[in-house]
Write an enzyme that holds these catalytic residues in place. Structure first.
Site, PDB file in Angstrom:
ATOM      1  N   GLU A  48      39.529  72.133  23.264  1.00 52.72           N
ATOM      2  CA  GLU A  48      41.115  71.445  23.617  1.00 52.72           C
ATOM      3  C   GLU A  48      42.007  72.339  22.769  1.00 52.72           C
ATOM      4  OE1 GLU A  48      41.240  67.924  26.046  1.00 52.72           O
ATOM      5  OE2 GLU A  48      39.870  69.318  27.839  1.00 52.72           O
ATOM      6  N   GLU A  59      31.227  76.168  28.880  1.00 49.58           N
ATOM      7  CA  GLU A  59      30.375  77.589  29.342  1.00 49.58           C
ATOM      8  C   GLU A  59      30.662  78.202  28.869  1.00 49.58           C
ATOM      9  OE1 GLU A  59      31.671  75.446  31.354  1.00 49.58           O
ATOM     10  OE2 GLU A  59      30.915  75.394  34.069  1.00 49.58           O
ATOM     11  N   CYS A  90      34.222  76.097  36.455  1.00 48.73           N
ATOM     12  CA  CYS A  90      35.019  76.929  37.153  1.00 48.73           C
ATOM     13  C   CYS A  90      35.347  78.165  37.652  1.00 48.73           C
ATOM     14  CB  CYS A  90      36.116  76.403  36.089  1.00 48.73           C
ATOM     15  SG  CYS A  90      36.163  77.609  34.980  1.00 48.73           S
ATOM     16  N   CYS A  93      34.706  80.932  34.303  1.00 49.96           N
ATOM     17  CA  CYS A  93      33.017  80.770  33.764  1.00 49.96           C
ATOM     18  C   CYS A  93      32.207  81.908  35.051  1.00 49.96           C
ATOM     19  CB  CYS A  93      32.945  78.804  33.256  1.00 49.96           C
ATOM     20  SG  CYS A  93      34.023  78.447  31.741  1.00 49.96           S
TER      21      CYS A  93
HETATM   22  N1  THU Z   1      36.246  72.426  31.741  1.00 48.63           N
HETATM   23  C1  THU Z   1      34.705  72.747  30.775  1.00 48.63           C
HETATM   24  O1  THU Z   1      34.421  72.929  30.314  1.00 48.63           O
HETATM   25  N2  THU Z   1      33.597  73.659  32.379  1.00 48.63           N
HETATM   26  C2  THU Z   1      33.941  74.173  33.786  1.00 48.63           C
HETATM   27  O2  THU Z   1      33.101  74.331  34.211  1.00 48.63           O
HETATM   28  C3  THU Z   1      35.199  73.439  34.663  1.00 48.63           C
HETATM   29  C4  THU Z   1      35.691  72.643  33.289  1.00 48.63           C
HETATM   30  C5  THU Z   1      37.165  71.624  30.984  1.00 48.63           C
HETATM   31  C6  THU Z   1      37.999  72.319  30.251  1.00 48.63           C
HETATM   32  C7  THU Z   1      38.873  70.900  30.098  1.00 48.63           C
HETATM   33  O3  THU Z   1      38.669  71.041  28.254  1.00 48.63           O
HETATM   34  C8  THU Z   1      37.944  70.425  31.012  1.00 48.63           C
HETATM   35  O4  THU Z   1      36.802  69.839  31.788  1.00 48.63           O
HETATM   36  C9  THU Z   1      38.673  69.802  31.860  1.00 48.63           C
HETATM   37  O5  THU Z   1      39.722  70.403  32.471  1.00 48.63           O
END
Ligand code: THU
Length: 137
Positions: A48, A59, A90, A93
């Site tokens: 982040e 991913e 998400c 991804c």
């Molecule tokens: N996040 C992922 O790393 N992968 C996903 O498929 C869903 C969301 C992360 C992004 C962000 O840092 C946190 O989870 C909250 O959305």
């Protein structure tokens, strides 16, 4: 479908990567691990940024790392979220999986169980390179 031992190894690598997540703002650590056809495994965690839109999912970090290292065929990707239930990836991804790992097993790992999907399961009627037609030439 990958052998059970292979699945467990990849899930363990995803959980291991989750520990290194930089989830400063969401407190939602995610780990991923990609297996290449040559047996190599690449890990990813979400990273982040204070400029929140720059955040990168676990991913995509794993997928991009594999491609950057010369992996041409990704056979599986395991994903481990912070909760006890399997984490559903998400949409962004899923779209990247379609491009870089179209025939991969996608293993969503929970504490007690994991679920295995194809990319087509997760992204039906997808927009892909074929839709670009002549524009892609
Ligand atoms: N996040 C992922 O790393 N992968 C996903 O498929 C869903 C969301 C992360 C992004 C962000 O840092 C946190 O989870 C909250 O959305």
């Amino acid at each position: 479908m990958a052998e059970a031992a292979t699945v467990e190894e990849l899930v363990a690598a995803a959980r291991d990567a989750r520990v290194r997540a930089r989830a400063t703002y969401s407190n939602f650590p995610v780990g991923a691990a990609v297996r290449c056809a040559d047996g190599r495994i690449f890990q990813g965690c979400n990273i982040e940024n204070a400029s929140l839109g720059l955040t990168m999912c676990a991913e995509r970090v794993a997928l991009f790392s594999a491609v950057a290292a010369g992996c041409h065929h990704i056979t599986a990707i395991a994903i481990a979220g912070p909760g006890s239930d399997p984490l559903s990836p998400c949409g962004a991804c899923r779209q990247v999986m379609l491009e870089l790992a179209p025939d991969a097993d996608v293993i969503l790992a929970g504490d007690e169980e994991h679920r295995v999907y194809t990319v087509a399961d997760l992204l039906p009627d997808a927009f892909g390179v074929a839709d670009l037609g002549d524009s892609a030439e």
